[in-house]
Structures are given as C-alpha cells and as structure tokens.
Design a protein around this motif. Structure first.
Motif: not given
Ligand code: ATP
Ligand code: MG
Length: 561
Positions: A342-358
């Motif tokens: 009900k109350r937590a703000l949604r954010v994006m976090a990557v805890i096991n990162p893999l680099k992506v180049i576009i």
C-alpha cells in the motif's frame, strides 16, 4: 490465507476477550480492566512477545482499561539495563502506551519480604536446609508423592530468625531457601513446598547490593499482580499448572485476587524463539547482535524492514487459542507484503547487474522517462527516471540458451524495458578467458517510447533496468530463513546442536548493486519496492554508522510452493 471480514472480527471474541467481557458484564472487578505485560529483562523481545503485547495492550484499549509494563526483574545474574531499554523501545515502537504505569517487581521486594514473614507467622512457610539437588530428589514424580523436608517442622520463631539471617547475608548461596508449606503429596508438583526465596549474593541492576535473597517467579509474580490490582493476568499455557499455586498464595495472604488466564504461546516455523537460544546465537556471534535482521526479535524485524502495522496485523490474524500450534512464517511475511504494497514507493534497482549497450541509441546524456511511484496509491504521483545508451539489467533476466519456459531476454529476442523501450539482443560479449558474459549489445525501437508497442507486435516480458550513466551504487543484503528446517528444535538432540544447523545461505551480501538516482534520498525506516525484487529499506543501525546498506525485508511473492 483467508481474510476475516470486519463484521466477523467485531462479533467473534476470542476466549480471553470473552472472559474479560463477561467479567465486565457481571461487575466482577467493578468494570475495571487492568492487564500487564511482564517481561523478564534477560533478553530482547521477540515476535512471541509481540503476540502477548498486542493481546494485553489490545484488551486494555478495547475495554477502556490500562495495561501495565512490569519488569519481572527477580534474577540479577541474568538481567541487564540494556534489555530494559530495548524492551521499552520495542513496546513503544509497536505502538502501545503504558502511560505512567511502568513498574518493576524489584520495587516490591520490601513488600514481598513482608508477605513472606506473614506466611511464616501463619505457619505456611519455612526455611529449608536441603540443597537444590536434595530438594529435587525429595520432590517425587507425577505418579509418586514427594518426601517432606526435615526442616519442615522448625518452629515459627526459628524460621523468622533464620529468614532474617538469610536477608542479612549470613548464609552462602544455596545454603538455605524459604519454602512454602504446601502439600508434598499433591498431584500438582508445583504445590509440593515450592521455593519462595533463594540466596544470591549478586548485584542487582536496580537494587544494587541491598538484597541477597531474591523471590522466585511463582512468589513474585502473583503478589506483584495483586499489588498492582491487575484484573486479568494473562500468561502462556505452561503456567496453567502454576495457577493453583498462584491462587493459593493470594488466598493465604488474604490479599486482592487477580484472575490468571492462560493462552497458547506463538511458535513460528524456521526459527527459534527461546531467549536462551537467541542469546546463544548472539554470544557465539552467529548473528550480528540481537537486532540482526534474521532474528525473530522485534528489533531484528524492525531493522529488517518490518512495520509495527504488519506485526499488529499478524497478531490479530493468528488470534488467541487455548491449544499450542505452530504458525508458518509465510503468514508473517504475507502481512508485511500487504502493508508495504500500500505504501512503498516503487523504484528500479538491479542487484546482480549485467551491462547492456544499446548500439543504435544516440551517444550523450540520454533522456528522462516517466515512471509511476505507486500504482496502489494515486496520490504518490510520478517521477522521472533517466535513460541512456548504456544500462544495467538483472543477470537473471538474460539466458544465452533459454529453455522453453524462459521468456525474458535471449539472443535475437525482444523484451520491454519497463517505462522505456522495446529492446532486442543482438550480440553477447564474453570474457575470452573465463567464458563469462560481460556485456550485451542490443538495439532499441525508438517508436516504442514509454514501453508501448509501435505496431501491435507483442513481447513476452517486461524487465527492469537502470541507466549506467546515472546509477548510484549500493550494497544490498538478502535474507533467507535462519533455519532451513521447519522446527530446528524438533527433539532433544536437535536442540543440543541447533547452532550447527543455522542456514549458511541465511545472509547474502550483494555489493555494487545499481539503483536509479531517486534512491539516493532513501531514509532508514522508509520502505521501497525494488520492482520485481521485493521490499527494501536502509539498515537503520548501519545508517547511523554512515553506511547506506539496503536490507530486503521480504520478496514480492512467497517462495513457498
Ligand atoms: P524465557 O525464554 O526466559 O522463558 P519468556 O519468553 O517466558 O522467557 P518473559 O520475559 O518471561 O519471557 O515473557 C514475558 C511475557 O511474554 C510472558 O507473559 C510470556 O508468557 C509472554 N511470552 C513469551 N513468549 C511468548 C510466545 N512465544 N508467545 C506468546 N507469549 C509469549
Ligand atoms: Mg518467562
């Protein structure tokens, strides 16, 4: 998990509340309701205590009464001010208020002593010379009567003078005890001349060296209840066999008589709850203190990210019963998810990162995209999230050779980046030495801005991401149950070496996690939902030491099948 409707809640009183309601209706205590929560300050409070706190303070609130907080501080060798402070903090944090009704059993030592003298004068107590071992062997068994102590027939005068000498410190620890003159043939072992006082030459955290005799639980507890004019003395089932003694003492003394009521204690899967066991985990440094986020303590749950609301909701849902049972820890987690959703703000976090180049995205600073803060709460609004040519995605969201049921990113496959664009994997770059995937080269579809399909074509999954250029880096800690087994103390042998069976995967430390910049403003105690990963908040203890480390309170879904 079935929800209980509001109507049902109002009409079905548990058996303890029913007794209180009946007593109010009959005018037994002239309508007064006074309960108490009586912790011994020999450890931190745990979730089992939370059940008792919610019950005692809850009843006082509901019936217009009051609940006392009383420290049952009768064993100086095990007790400490640190525990008193933590208990006060925990009860307050749970949201309860004892007003000015904060008491200590040690405040009653003088009165308890006077009551003991009264018992001796009435021929109902005597000083006994037997050793602890002898007292045990004289006690008999459930099927066999006990044997009377040779000291039982001492004269009243001699008892009075010896008890006085006990108080004056003329005997060594264990040399004498004061015992009630009960009935050595009673089928209830607790009535067989129970010990009322023992000698302990130990400094007490409140009374210092004033006393060297200390009252036993059975003697201190009921009389303290009586002194405070408690109406309903609610305790756990193991005290049911002590009730006859509780009643007997107040009757012998002819003092105010509270009603003891017993309920089933809380047991929880995948953990231990006895303070002795918890202390062992702390002392052997298996955990990082009483407030380690894996501990079932209130301070541990708080540090992990539990809220008072979720614990009170849990206490409400498990209810109060007369028969022992074990509650699945998943119910506790469910209560937290319901609250934080009900109350937590949604954010994006990557805890096991893999680099992506576009590859087809323009070089430079990138752009801002709009993201919803909380779909459960319109008022929470939107924020902008930066996007750029290099991003991080979760390693788990890519597979080079995906099995049939894997729908996320794979070579040649397209997915949606949440709030951003469609992304297609073109090429995998590996470390030539180790073969480990180091980065992905992808292309994006500029026409899919916002994550919307430009031409009706579909993708099978949506994944989260963080712009590499803008990401902040933080450490994250993820927890599993402290014990993999449902009941780590299932028998005597298991109980002996439970320490050896602490789950080695109960703590995972993830360094270098990438998070969107808005997370830089995080404060301890403020929960976030890291999209697709669970609910996280800053570790309050580590934050005080200047370290910004996120704990995962709970994943988004139960791992239980
Ligand atoms: P110990 O581990 O030393 O036996 P305790 O858990 O009995 O300690 P206390 O400080 O004596 O701890 O407990 C305070 C109150 O909390 C008591 O009224 C007790 O009945 C209640 N309580 C303790 N454990 C639980 C539990 N698991 N469920 C419900 N109530 C509990
Ligand atoms: Mg106890």
């Amino acid at each position: 998990m079935k929800e209980i409707g509001m109507e049902e809640k109002k009409h079905s009183l548990d058996f303890v509340r029913q007794m209180v309601a009946d007593d109010c209706a009959s005018g037994k205590y002239s309508g007064r309701v006074v309960t108490r929560f009586p912790p011994e300050p020999n450890g931190y409070l745990h979730i089992g205590h939370a059940k008792s706190i919610c019950l005692n303070f809850g009843i006082a609130q509901e019936f217009g009464g009051v609940c006392h907080l009383r420290f049952d501080d009768t064993n100086p060798t095990k007790e400490d001010q640190e525990y008193i402070d933590s208990i006060i903090e925990d009860v307050r944090w749970l949201g309860f208020d004892w007003k000015d009704k904060l008491f200590y059993a040690s405040d009653y030592f003088e009165q308890l002593y006077a009551y003991a003298v009264q018992m001796i004068k009435a021929g109902k107590a005597y000083v006994c010379d037997l050793t602890a071992e002898e007292i045990r062997s004289h006690r008999g068994t459930l099927t066999e009567a006990g044997k009377e102590s040779p000291s039982r027939h001492r004269s009243m005068e001699e008892n009075l003078s010896m008890f006085e000498k006990m108080r004056q410190g003329e005997y060594k620890d264990g040399e004498k005890v004061l015992r009630a003159k009960g009935d050595m043939a009673s089928p209830n072992v607790n009535m067989r001349d129970p010990v009322m006082y023992r000698i302990l030459h130990a400094e007490h955290h409140r009374t210092g060296n004033k006393w060297c005799i200390y009252p036993m639980y059975d003697w201190a507890h009921g009389q303290s209840d009586s002194i405070e004019k408690i109406t309903h003395s609610i305790c756990t089932l193991e005290f049911e066999n002590h009730r006859p003694l509780y009643d007997w003492f107040v009757e012998q003394l002819g003092i105010y008589h509270p009603q003891q009521i017993e309920f089933a204690r809380l047991n929880l899967t995948h953990t231990v709850m006895s303070k002795r066991k918890l202390l062992q985990l702390v002392e052997e440094k298996i955990v990082d203190g009483w407030d380690d986020p894996r501990m079932p303590t209130i301070s541990g749950l708080r540090r992990r990210g539990y809220t008072p609301e979720s614990l009170r909701d849990f206490a409400h849902r498990i209810g109060v019963a007369k028969v022992d049972n074990v509650i699945e820890v998943e119910l506790l987690e469910h209560c937290l998810r319901e609250d934080l959703n009900k109350r937590a703000l949604r954010v994006m976090a990557v805890i096991n990162p893999l680099k992506v180049i576009i590859d087809n995205y323009p070089d430079g600073a990138g752009e801002s995209l709009e993201a919803v803060n909380n779909p459960e709460d319109e008022k929470a609004g939107v924020r902008s999230v930066p996007f750029s040519k290099e991003i991080y995605i979760e390693r788990d969201d890519f597979m080079e050779n995906p099995p049939k049921d894997f729908f996320r990113l794979a070579p040649g496959r397209e997915v949606r980046l949440r709030y951003a664009y469609f992304l297609k994997c073109e090429r995998v770059v590996k470390d030539p030495q180790t073969g480990e995937i180091v980065e992905l080269h992808c292309t994006y579809d500029p026409a899919s801005r916002g994550g919307n399909s430009p031409d009706g074509r579909k993708v099978k999954s949506t994944i989260h991401w963080v712009s590499a250029l803008h990401a902040i880096e933080r450490e994250v800690r993820v927890f599993e149950h402290l014990f993999e087994e449902l009941d780590p103390l299932k028998d005597a042998a298991a109980s002996q070496d439970f320490i050896k069976r602490v789950n080695p995967k109960s703590l995972t430390i993830l360094k270098g996690c990438k998070m969107e910049p808005s997370v830089a403003e995080a404060k301890p105690g403020v929960p976030y939902q890291f999209e697709r990963l669970g609910y996280f908040s800053l570790d309050p203890r580590l934050a005080k030491q200047g370290q910004n480390i996120f704990n995962r309170a709970v994943s988004l879904k139960s791992s239980k099948k």
